[in-house]
Design a protein around this motif. Sequence first.
Motif, mmCIF file in Angstrom:
data_model
loop_
_atom_site.group_PDB
_atom_site.id
_atom_site.type_symbol
_atom_site.label_atom_id
_atom_site.label_comp_id
_atom_site.label_asym_id
_atom_site.label_seq_id
_atom_site.Cartn_x
_atom_site.Cartn_y
_atom_site.Cartn_z
ATOM 1 N N ILE A 26 -7.139 3.679 -4.755
ATOM 2 C CA ILE A 26 -6.775 4.093 -5.860
ATOM 3 C C ILE A 26 -6.596 2.642 -7.177
ATOM 4 O O ILE A 26 -6.329 3.317 -8.563
ATOM 5 C CB ILE A 26 -5.155 5.042 -5.349
ATOM 6 C CG1 ILE A 26 -5.101 6.093 -5.031
ATOM 7 C CG2 ILE A 26 -4.127 4.953 -6.994
ATOM 8 C CD1 ILE A 26 -5.718 7.233 -5.468
ATOM 9 N N ALA A 27 -6.403 1.724 -6.885
ATOM 10 C CA ALA A 27 -6.392 0.666 -7.167
ATOM 11 C C ALA A 27 -7.586 0.215 -8.137
ATOM 12 O O ALA A 27 -7.183 0.175 -9.820
ATOM 13 C CB ALA A 27 -6.068 -0.410 -6.758
ATOM 14 N N ARG A 76 4.193 5.539 -5.546
ATOM 15 C CA ARG A 76 4.113 5.737 -7.031
ATOM 16 C C ARG A 76 3.446 7.206 -7.597
ATOM 17 O O ARG A 76 3.785 7.267 -8.717
ATOM 18 C CB ARG A 76 3.844 4.360 -7.194
ATOM 19 C CG ARG A 76 3.757 4.139 -9.421
ATOM 20 C CD ARG A 76 3.057 2.631 -9.467
ATOM 21 N NE ARG A 76 4.594 1.966 -8.826
ATOM 22 C CZ ARG A 76 4.026 0.646 -8.453
ATOM 23 N NH1 ARG A 76 3.333 -0.241 -8.567
ATOM 24 N NH2 ARG A 76 4.935 -0.375 -8.071
ATOM 25 N N TYR A 77 2.599 6.717 -6.659
ATOM 26 C CA TYR A 77 1.218 7.698 -7.503
ATOM 27 C C TYR A 77 1.461 9.021 -6.991
ATOM 28 O O TYR A 77 0.078 9.963 -6.418
ATOM 29 C CB TYR A 77 -0.153 7.283 -7.300
ATOM 30 C CG TYR A 77 0.044 5.949 -8.350
ATOM 31 C CD1 TYR A 77 -0.480 5.943 -9.775
ATOM 32 C CD2 TYR A 77 0.087 4.479 -8.293
ATOM 33 C CE1 TYR A 77 0.278 5.341 -11.264
ATOM 34 C CE2 TYR A 77 -0.119 3.875 -8.850
ATOM 35 C CZ TYR A 77 0.225 3.897 -9.990
ATOM 36 O OH TYR A 77 -0.344 3.280 -11.146
ATOM 37 N N GLY A 78 2.256 9.226 -6.468
ATOM 38 C CA GLY A 78 2.142 10.945 -5.640
ATOM 39 C C GLY A 78 2.396 10.933 -4.050
ATOM 40 O O GLY A 78 2.363 12.530 -4.226
ATOM 41 N N ALA A 79 2.054 10.529 -3.769
ATOM 42 C CA ALA A 79 2.106 11.088 -1.939
ATOM 43 C C ALA A 79 2.999 11.236 -1.884
ATOM 44 O O ALA A 79 4.513 10.508 -1.693
ATOM 45 C CB ALA A 79 1.648 10.158 -1.005
ATOM 46 N N ARG A 110 -5.227 8.905 -11.295
ATOM 47 C CA ARG A 110 -4.374 8.262 -9.764
ATOM 48 C C ARG A 110 -3.747 9.331 -9.564
ATOM 49 O O ARG A 110 -4.626 9.838 -8.479
ATOM 50 C CB ARG A 110 -3.590 6.697 -10.228
ATOM 51 C CG ARG A 110 -4.931 6.096 -10.302
ATOM 52 C CD ARG A 110 -4.543 4.236 -10.983
ATOM 53 N NE ARG A 110 -4.702 3.739 -11.079
ATOM 54 C CZ ARG A 110 -4.455 2.111 -11.465
ATOM 55 N NH1 ARG A 110 -2.714 1.634 -10.992
ATOM 56 N NH2 ARG A 110 -5.451 1.223 -11.587
ATOM 57 N N GLU A 111 -2.618 9.957 -9.981
ATOM 58 C CA GLU A 111 -2.637 11.226 -9.199
ATOM 59 C C GLU A 111 -3.270 12.210 -8.357
ATOM 60 O O GLU A 111 -3.142 12.671 -6.891
ATOM 61 C CB GLU A 111 -1.244 11.654 -9.706
ATOM 62 C CG GLU A 111 -0.302 12.053 -8.930
ATOM 63 C CD GLU A 111 1.338 13.156 -9.998
ATOM 64 O OE1 GLU A 111 1.096 13.992 -9.314
ATOM 65 O OE2 GLU A 111 1.190 12.390 -10.789
ATOM 66 N N ALA A 165 1.224 -1.646 0.282
ATOM 67 C CA ALA A 165 -0.145 -0.082 -0.175
ATOM 68 C C ALA A 165 0.936 1.084 0.054
ATOM 69 O O ALA A 165 0.722 1.964 -0.604
ATOM 70 C CB ALA A 165 -0.883 0.096 1.412
ATOM 71 N N LYS A 166 1.952 1.212 0.696
ATOM 72 C CA LYS A 166 2.548 2.338 1.152
ATOM 73 C C LYS A 166 3.972 2.389 -0.516
ATOM 74 O O LYS A 166 3.697 3.979 -1.177
ATOM 75 C CB LYS A 166 3.967 2.251 2.005
ATOM 76 C CG LYS A 166 4.580 2.812 2.347
ATOM 77 C CD LYS A 166 6.083 3.290 3.540
ATOM 78 C CE LYS A 166 6.280 4.662 3.723
ATOM 79 N NZ LYS A 166 6.994 4.174 4.672
ATOM 80 N N ARG A 167 3.249 1.332 -0.644
ATOM 81 C CA ARG A 167 4.547 1.480 -2.705
ATOM 82 C C ARG A 167 3.317 2.586 -3.691
ATOM 83 O O ARG A 167 3.697 3.126 -4.367
ATOM 84 C CB ARG A 167 5.186 0.497 -2.999
ATOM 85 C CG ARG A 167 6.329 0.335 -2.418
ATOM 86 C CD ARG A 167 6.488 -1.339 -2.555
ATOM 87 N NE ARG A 167 7.633 -1.626 -2.333
ATOM 88 C CZ ARG A 167 7.496 -3.250 -1.765
ATOM 89 N NH1 ARG A 167 7.135 -4.039 -2.223
ATOM 90 N NH2 ARG A 167 9.109 -3.644 -0.982
ATOM 91 N N ILE A 168 2.499 1.617 -3.320
ATOM 92 C CA ILE A 168 1.701 2.589 -4.096
ATOM 93 C C ILE A 168 0.718 4.174 -4.363
ATOM 94 O O ILE A 168 1.166 4.084 -5.190
ATOM 95 C CB ILE A 168 -0.275 1.395 -4.397
ATOM 96 C CG1 ILE A 168 0.416 0.304 -4.897
ATOM 97 C CG2 ILE A 168 -1.355 2.372 -5.264
ATOM 98 C CD1 ILE A 168 -0.854 -0.657 -4.699
#
Length: 76
Positions: free
Chosen positions: A38-39, A15-18, A46-47, A9-12
């Motif tokens: 987001i998925a 990846r999308y700008g957090a 997503r971002e 979850a953290k990687r996702i």
Amino acid sequence: MDDSVAVDAKRILLRYGAPIAVLEKVTERDRITLAREIARTPLAKREKVLKQLLIDKGYMKAAEKGPTAKGPAART
């Protein structure tokens, strides 16, 4: 929760700008919830959706509008 789910979850979210500083404030449960949301979001959105979700949940403030690369200051 399973640690691998939390790590994914953290990687996702990264990846999308957090932003990392913001993500450190997000609870593990919220990270997983946000990543699942987001998925389900179309890739192109997503971002933008992630940042709006972080703002809506109070983890981030809306960015102040200022000159951008496309704005008048960039045309000089």
